[in-house]
Design a protein around this motif. Structure first.
Motif, mmCIF file in Angstrom:
data_model
loop_
_atom_site.group_PDB
_atom_site.id
_atom_site.type_symbol
_atom_site.label_atom_id
_atom_site.label_comp_id
_atom_site.label_asym_id
_atom_site.label_seq_id
_atom_site.Cartn_x
_atom_site.Cartn_y
_atom_site.Cartn_z
ATOM 1 N N MET A 181 44.630 40.173 33.604
ATOM 2 C CA MET A 181 45.561 39.620 32.614
ATOM 3 C C MET A 181 45.052 38.310 32.007
ATOM 4 N N ASN A 182 43.916 37.824 32.505
ATOM 5 C CA ASN A 182 43.357 36.558 32.038
ATOM 6 C C ASN A 182 44.274 35.374 32.362
ATOM 7 N N HIS A 183 45.128 35.526 33.348
ATOM 8 C CA HIS A 183 45.894 34.373 33.830
ATOM 9 C C HIS A 183 44.963 33.514 34.673
ATOM 10 N N GLU A 230 41.771 39.474 23.136
ATOM 11 C CA GLU A 230 42.908 39.295 24.044
ATOM 12 C C GLU A 230 44.196 39.913 23.490
ATOM 13 N N VAL A 231 44.453 39.695 22.216
ATOM 14 C CA VAL A 231 45.710 40.174 21.638
ATOM 15 C C VAL A 231 45.737 41.705 21.603
ATOM 16 N N LYS A 282 46.048 42.941 25.240
ATOM 17 C CA LYS A 282 47.365 42.728 25.853
ATOM 18 C C LYS A 282 48.473 43.520 25.169
ATOM 19 N N SER A 283 48.261 43.862 23.903
ATOM 20 C CA SER A 283 49.305 44.657 23.258
ATOM 21 C C SER A 283 49.340 46.063 23.856
ATOM 22 N N TYR A 305 52.703 44.548 32.175
ATOM 23 C CA TYR A 305 52.338 43.945 33.455
ATOM 24 C C TYR A 305 53.581 43.508 34.207
ATOM 25 N N GLY A 362 58.401 38.976 22.343
ATOM 26 C CA GLY A 362 56.941 38.951 22.377
ATOM 27 C C GLY A 362 56.289 40.279 22.031
ATOM 28 N N TYR A 363 57.090 41.344 21.925
ATOM 29 C CA TYR A 363 56.491 42.665 21.732
ATOM 30 C C TYR A 363 56.987 43.345 20.466
#
Lengths: 223, 284, 124
Positions: free
Chosen positions: B49-51, B70-71, B74-75, B79, B102-103
């Motif tokens: 998740m690149n956290h 990333e966008v 993640k779309s 998670y 956010g979605y």
């Protein structure tokens, strides 16, 4: 990016927006000294809210980081969202200035005297300077837990308390005298329209640098 | 097309590290990631998740780099973190609204169906939810924005067997859409029996195996041996040896290759996932 | 289509699926041309993995019992019943041949064997 700002307001800020008048009013009642009116309201609002800007629990932040938004986008959005919030604070100060005037008539004249472009620029400069101190620090703290943020907030507020105690207690030295003189010279600078334009540009540059700095920190953070 | 592809991923901390993680999850399948607590499951999810920022290696989600794109990446991801729900004072509805913002692909109708199915009340506050209900709420959120890769960190932890079954059933329903893929972690191997297409074991930051259930059924065997033939323990196909009161219990990934080295009357049985864990994961 | 999976059965799950589908084709419960559930639907219903059902279908297709039409699903093949019955017949033949071989070695006469067969067949 807009969605981040929207979410930010839904989750955090709208709550503090309601808290703001309550806080400011109680401060007015605590320090009813007419001429200092806008300072009394302005400084705490700036302090408290620039600090509260990034308060958010880590889970919620992780959720934000899982959404299809780039990290830089999140940092930008939160920075701008903070500014929108502080601007809302400005509106509150204006409204409360008048409210204050109703309670303490002398404050109204003082307030109206200050309510001009010069006040706006002073306010913006003070905010920008504070944002420059607070934002990078807060961005560094993000993800380190609410406690760190609370500690930072408390620290700022203690400082603020000391400041007010000293201002209203003639016996103590005013350690913020330098700040005051800085603000005075800032006000002196705004003497011609050209200087206003230069000031506005500098404000933009300073805040862009700050925003870039926050992006830089945020994209390198782990959660 | 792989839903998730991880190549040579490393991520180091002072006391723990993910080392040389390679993983492939083809589109349309479900993979169970098993490991002890602290084996690196959550770290792996957070790195995908690149956290957490990786040190080296590549992670691609449906071909998109998880950092450079990333966008886009993640779309495509839903998670569910190991502790998904935040502010307790909020109602489920507020929480959902803040999430849905956010979605762009948010599917409110689907969310309502899931809420009803799990008997969750939108007006309830998050803090009044039991652990199981929180998980169900988290899953409802995660599944309602039509992501293609569903990452679930311990979705069944703290659930009773009935709820566990419900959740696993729901995941299998998601797979009816062939474009979707699921990676979920657990420390309970029985969650995987049957439904998981791939079994991946992580231990001390290493992926120690990743196979389809069918490969395991065909080639993996547990053998009961009185003595260990010389040199057998160093073979590649020998995945673990456990001393027992009768001798040894040996796990092999290719019984056929090993057969000639063993006594003719050696008994073999197909291992279940728990057997594999017991043989492959090092004890404390 | 009715399939029951037993975890206690040592036969691999995909084979259990294959056998039960074959059985139903022979019994005429799955006539030629009838549609089978999709791989994913069957996996969901049986609570087994997609790969397992896929393998079972692949096996059935390889042996010509079903046809998979891309985008439409899998169907029971024409003549699959005859094929299967024939195949099963050969299996029975093989077992009988084994029995005969065993009987010869013990000196059992054909007549005696026929009596045995009658008894067993009738007893069923």
């Amino acid at each position: 990016m807009l969605s981040v700002i929207k979410r930010d307001w839904m989750l955090i800020r709208q709550k503090y927006l309601f808290l703001m008048p309550v806080l400011s009013m109680s401060l007015i009642l605590l320090f009813p000294k007419g001429d200092e009116g806008y300072f009394i309201i302005g400084v705490p609002v700036v302090f408290i809210f620039s600090v509260f800007i990034f308060i958010q629990d880590d889970n919620s932040l992780r959720q934000l980081l899982s959404m299809p938004i780039s990290r830089a986008g999140i940092a930008r959005a939160r920075f701008l969202s903070g500014w929108v919030f502080m601007s809302a604070g400005l509106v509150y100060i204006v409204v409360l200035g008048f409210g204050l005037g109703l309670v303490y008539p002398s404050a109204l004249t003082a307030f109206i005297r200050h309510l001009d472009l010069l006040t706006l620029f002073t306010y913006l400069w003070v905010l920008s300077a504070m944002a420059f101190i607070a934002y990078p620090v807060l961005f560094l703290f993000i993800g380190k837990g609410v406690q760190a943020l609370v500690a930072f907030t408390l620290g700022m507020n203690v400082l603020l308390g000391v400041y007010f105690l000293m201002r209203f207690n003639a016996a103590g030295p005013d350690i913020f005298e330098i700040l005051k003189s800085l603000i005075m010279s800032l006000q002196k600078y705004h003497s011609s329209p050209l200087n206003y334009v230069a000031s506005a540009l500098t404000l933009l540059i300073v805040n862009s640098i700050n925003m870039k700095l926050c992006e830089w920190i945020f994209t390198r953070k782990e959660f | 097309m792989n839903a998730l592809q991880i190549n040579a991923l490393t991520k180091s901390f002072s006391k723990f590290s993910l080392e040389n993680i390679n993983l492939e999850l083809p589109q349309g399948y479900i993979m169970g990631l098993v490991g002890k607590n602290g084996a690196g499951k959550t770290t792996l999810f957070k790195t995908i998740m690149n956290h957490l920022l990786k040190d080296h290696g590549d992670i691609q989600i449906y071909g998109y780099d998880h950092q450079k794109d990333e966008v886009q990446a993640k779309s495509r991801i839903a998670y569910l973190s190991d502790d998904p729900i935040g502010i307790g004072e909020m109602s489920l509805k507020t929480h959902k609204d803040a999430f849905a913002v956010g979605y762009p692909t948010w599917d409110e109708a689907k969310f309502q169906v899931l809420l009803n199915r799990f008997k969750l009340n939108q007006k309830a506050k998050v803090k009044t939810l039991s652990k199981g209900m929180k998980v169900k709420f988290g899953i409802s959120l995660a599944l309602s924005h039509n992501a293609q890769l569903i990452l679930l960190d311990e979705p069944t932890a703290g659930l009773d067997p009935v709820a566990r079954n419900e959740v696993m059933g729901l995941l299998q329903e998601e797979l009816q859409d062939e474009s979707k893929s699921i990676l979920f972690s657990t420390h309970v191997t029985s969650d995987l029996e049957g439904i998981a297409d791939y079994l991946t074991i992580i231990d001390q930051g290493h992926i120690i195996m990743s196979e389809t259930g069918e490969t395991i059924n065909d080639n993996w065997r547990i053998l009961k041996l009185e003595d260990l033939p010389a040199g057998i323990s160093s073979l590649d196909v020998v995945k673990g040896i456990k001393p027992t009161s009768f001798g040894y219990s040996l796990l092999t990934s290719d019984f056929g290759k090993l057969q000639e080295r063993l006594p003719a009357d050696t008994t073999s049985e197909t291992p279940n996932y728990a057997d594999i864990m017991i043989h492959m994961v090092k004890g404390e | 289509m009715k399939i029951i999976i037993s975890n206690a059965d040592p036969t691999p799950i995909y084979e259990q699926v294959v056998k039960q589908v074959q059985k139903q084709i022979i019994a005429g419960k799955l006539p030629a041309g009838s549609a089978l559930p999709s791989i994913r639907k069957l996996a969901l219903d049986l609570q087994i993995s997609v790969i397992t059902t896929k393998r079972a279908y692949d096996e059935l297709e390889r042996d010509g019992f079903i046809n998979t039409v891309g985008g439409k699903g899998s169907f029971v093949a024409e003549q699959s019943r005859e094929m299967l019955t024939e195949k099963k017949m050969r299996e029975v033949e093989k077992i009988l041949a084994q029995a005969v071989k065993e009987a010869r070695s013990l000196g059992i006469k054909l007549g005696d064997m026929q009596v045995m067969l009658d008894l067993i067949y009738g007893g069923e």
